[in-house]
Scaffold this active site. Structure first.
Site, PDB file in Angstrom:
ATOM      1  N   LYS A 183      31.458  40.848  36.896  1.00  0.00           N
ATOM      2  CA  LYS A 183      31.578  41.568  38.175  1.00  0.00           C
ATOM      3  C   LYS A 183      31.031  42.991  38.125  1.00  0.00           C
ATOM      4  CE  LYS A 183      36.343  42.913  37.373  1.00  0.00           C
ATOM      5  NZ  LYS A 183      37.677  42.337  37.252  1.00  0.00           N
ATOM      6  N   ARG A 212      49.660  43.134  39.958  1.00  0.00           N
ATOM      7  CA  ARG A 212      48.513  42.807  40.803  1.00  0.00           C
ATOM      8  C   ARG A 212      48.740  41.348  41.173  1.00  0.00           C
ATOM      9  NH1 ARG A 212      42.315  43.674  38.988  1.00  0.00           N
ATOM     10  NH2 ARG A 212      42.504  41.454  38.571  1.00  0.00           N
TER      11      ARG A 212
HETATM   12  C1  LIG Z   1      37.958  42.165  36.070  1.00  0.00           C
HETATM   13  C2  LIG Z   1      38.805  41.092  35.568  1.00  0.00           C
HETATM   14  C3  LIG Z   1      38.752  40.723  34.228  1.00  0.00           C
HETATM   15  C4  LIG Z   1      37.872  41.425  33.207  1.00  0.00           C
HETATM   16  O1  LIG Z   1      38.402  42.669  32.874  1.00  0.00           O
HETATM   17  P1  LIG Z   1      37.719  43.565  31.723  1.00  0.00           P
HETATM   18  O2  LIG Z   1      38.665  44.702  31.556  1.00  0.00           O
HETATM   19  O3  LIG Z   1      36.384  43.983  32.237  1.00  0.00           O
HETATM   20  O4  LIG Z   1      37.620  42.731  30.521  1.00  0.00           O
HETATM   21  C5  LIG Z   1      39.544  39.674  33.821  1.00  0.00           C
HETATM   22  N1  LIG Z   1      40.348  39.027  34.685  1.00  0.00           N
HETATM   23  C6  LIG Z   1      40.428  39.359  35.984  1.00  0.00           C
HETATM   24  C7  LIG Z   1      41.338  38.585  36.881  1.00  0.00           C
HETATM   25  C8  LIG Z   1      39.660  40.401  36.471  1.00  0.00           C
HETATM   26  O5  LIG Z   1      39.742  40.713  37.764  1.00  0.00           O
END
Ligand SMILES: *Cc1c(COP(=O)(O)O)cnc(C)c1O
Length: 378
Positions: free
Chosen positions: A38, A132
Site C-alpha cells: 500500500k 483499529r
Molecule cells: C498496513 C498494514 C500492514 C503492513 O504494515 P507494515 O507496518 O507496513 O508492515 C499489515 N496489516 C494491515 C491490516 C495493514 O493495514
C-alpha cells in the site's frame, strides 16, 4: 534517459533482497509472509520484486491498488486488507482473499461471489487491544458461527493488527491470545484455519524473542521490506537495505543569510502563531539552500537528510536547508532518505516522478499521474 525533478529513486534489487532476508528469517519458525504494497500504491514492479524475494501473497489496503496489480498480471495471491461494503463487487472481481470484521460485509461479498461463480476466501480480524479493526475476542465464536452459514465465503484464517492506532506492541500475551483463539475456533467448528496472521512489521521483536509462535504462521509485512526497519522502535533490521528509496530534489537558491528571521513576527503559511512556533536558534550568518520541494509534494517531516544537512523548515513549495557544510550550486541535486510517512506521501504525489535505478536492470520510467509536470530541460 530523461531525469525528472523531484523524483523518487527506487532500487528493486534492494527491495527484493530485503524480502528475501525476511522470508528466510520468518520461515525458520514456519511463518509465511504477505508483502504489503500500500505504501507504494501497489506498484506492480515492486510487488514483483517482493515475489522474487519469496513472499507468498501481496496485500494492499486499497482496492484500486489490487485492481492495478491484477491488471498487471501479478502472479501471487492478492489480499485486500480493508474491505468496504460499497466495494464488495470489485473485491470479488479482483481480490483472492480479503480481511473482514462485519457480517453484513460478508453477506454482500457472498452475494457477488455467487454472481461471479466464485468462492471468496476471507480472514477474520480479531481485536487484541490496538483498537483499529477486529471482532472482539468474546464475540469471535458467535461471529464465526454466523459467518460459516454464509455461502460462497470460505473462512481460511484469523488475524490481528497491532501497533497502528493504539500503539499496542505485539507481545507474548496478545500473540498467545490469537493462538488460543485459533484453537478454540478450530475445535468448536471442527475446521482448520490455514492462515493465522499475527501482525505486521511491528512483530519483529516478538518473533526474535524466545517464546514460541504457537499457531501463528503468517505476517503481513510492508515497512520492513521497503525501508528495512521494524516498527516498534524503528530500528534497522540487520542485513536489510534502509535506503531502497531516495528522494531527489533540486537546489533553486543557495545564499548566506542570517539564521534569525528579521522584522515583526506573525503567523506562518500554515497558521502557526509565533508563540507556538518552534524556537529558531541564532547561529549567526549561515549558508542556506532552498530546494524545489514542499508540503504540496510530500510530508516534509518524513524526509531524512543524509550527511550533516539540516532541514530547517518548509512551506507549500519550498524546503529550506542549513547547508553550511556543503557548497551547493543552483541546479544541484540533493538526496534524502524517507520514513514511512515520507514514502507514502512521495509515492502518492502527482508532482514526484517514480524512477527505478538498478544498474543491472533497464531503467524504467513509471508514468506519474501528474498532468502538469514539466520534463527537465535536456
Ligand atoms: C498496513 C498494514 C500492514 C503492513 O504494515 P507494515 O507496518 O507496513 O508492515 C499489515 N496489516 C494491515 C491490516 C495493514 O493495514
Amino acid at each position: 534517459m530523461k531525469l525528472f525533478l523531484p523524483r523518487i529513486e527506487i532500487s528493486l534489487s534492494q527491495i527484493q533482497a530485503n524480502a528475501q532476508v525476511l522470508c528466510d528469517l520468518y520461515s525458520r519458525k514456519g511463518i509465511s509472509l504477505m508483502g504489503v504494497s500500500k505504501a507504494v500504491l501497489g506498484e506492480p514492479a515492486i510487488a514483483e520484486a517482493m515475489i522474487r524475494g519469496g513472499v507468498r501473497f501481496i496485500a494492499d489496503s486499497r482496492i484500486e491498488n489490487i485492481q492495478r496489480m491484477k491488471k498487471a498480471g501479478i502472479s501471487a495471491r492478492l489480499v485486500l486488507l480493508r474491505t468496504a461494503l460499497s466495494q464488495a463487487e470489485s473485491v470479488i472481481e479482483s481480490a483472492d482473499i480479503s480481511l473482514n470484521t462485519e457480517i453484513e460485509t460478508l453477506q454482500r461479498l457472498s452475494y457477488y461471489a455467487e454472481a461471479y461463480r466464485k468462492i471468496h476466501r476471507v480472514i477474520i480480524m480479531v481485536e487484541l487491544g490496538d483498537l483499529r479493526e477486529g471482532v472482539m475476542p468474546c464475540d469471535l465464536v458467535q461471529f464465526i458461527r454466523t459467518a460459516l452459514l454464509i455461502p460462497y465465503i470460505k473462512i481460511i484464517g484469523i488475524g490481528c493488527n497491532l501497533a497502528c492506532y493504539g500503539g499496542i506492541k505485539p507481545s507474548s500475551k496478545n500473540m498467545r491470545m490469537l493462538s488460543d483463539l485459533t484453537e478454540i475456533v478450530e475445535n468448536e467448528f471442527n475446521i482448520t484455519l490455514e492462515v493465522v496472521s499475527g501482525g505486521n512489521s511491528a512483530n519483529y521483536e516478538w518473533y526474535n524473542s524466545d517464546h514460541t509462535n504457537g499457531k501463528i504462521n503468517n505476517l503481513r509485512i510492508g515497512e520492513s521490506i521497503l525501508l528495512g526497519c521494524e516498527t516498534v522502535n524503528r530500528q534497522p533490521i540487520p542485513g536489510l537495505h534502509t535506503h531502497a528509496f531516495q528522494l531527489v530534489a533540486e537546489v533553486i537558491e543557495s545564499k548566506q543569510k542570517p539564521s534569525l528571521p528579521f522584522g515583526e513576527r506573525c503567523q506562518d503559511a500554515f497558521g502557526t502563531v509565533p508563540n507556538q512556533a518552534p524556537e529558531i536558534q541564532d547561529r549567526g550568518i549561515r549558508q542556506r539552500a532552498i530546494i524545489a520541494l514542499g508540503r504540496q509534494d510530500i510530508l516534509t517531516s518524513g524526509l531524512k537528510s543524509n550527511d550533516r544537512l539540516k532541514i530547517l523548515g518548509s512551506s507549500s513549495d519550498h524546503t529550506i536547508l542549513d547547508s553550511q557544510n556543503h557548497s551547493f550550486q543552483i541546479g544541484d541535486e540533493v538526496s534524502f532518505s524517507l520514513d514511512y510517512g515520507g514514502l507514502l506521501s512521495a509515492m502518492t504525489s502527482p508532482f514526484i516522478s517514480k524512477q527505478f535505478v538498478d544498474p543491472q536492470r533497464h531503467t524504467v520510467m513509471v508514468p506519474s499521474p501528474a498532468m502538469f509536470r514539466l520534463p527537465a530541460k535536456a
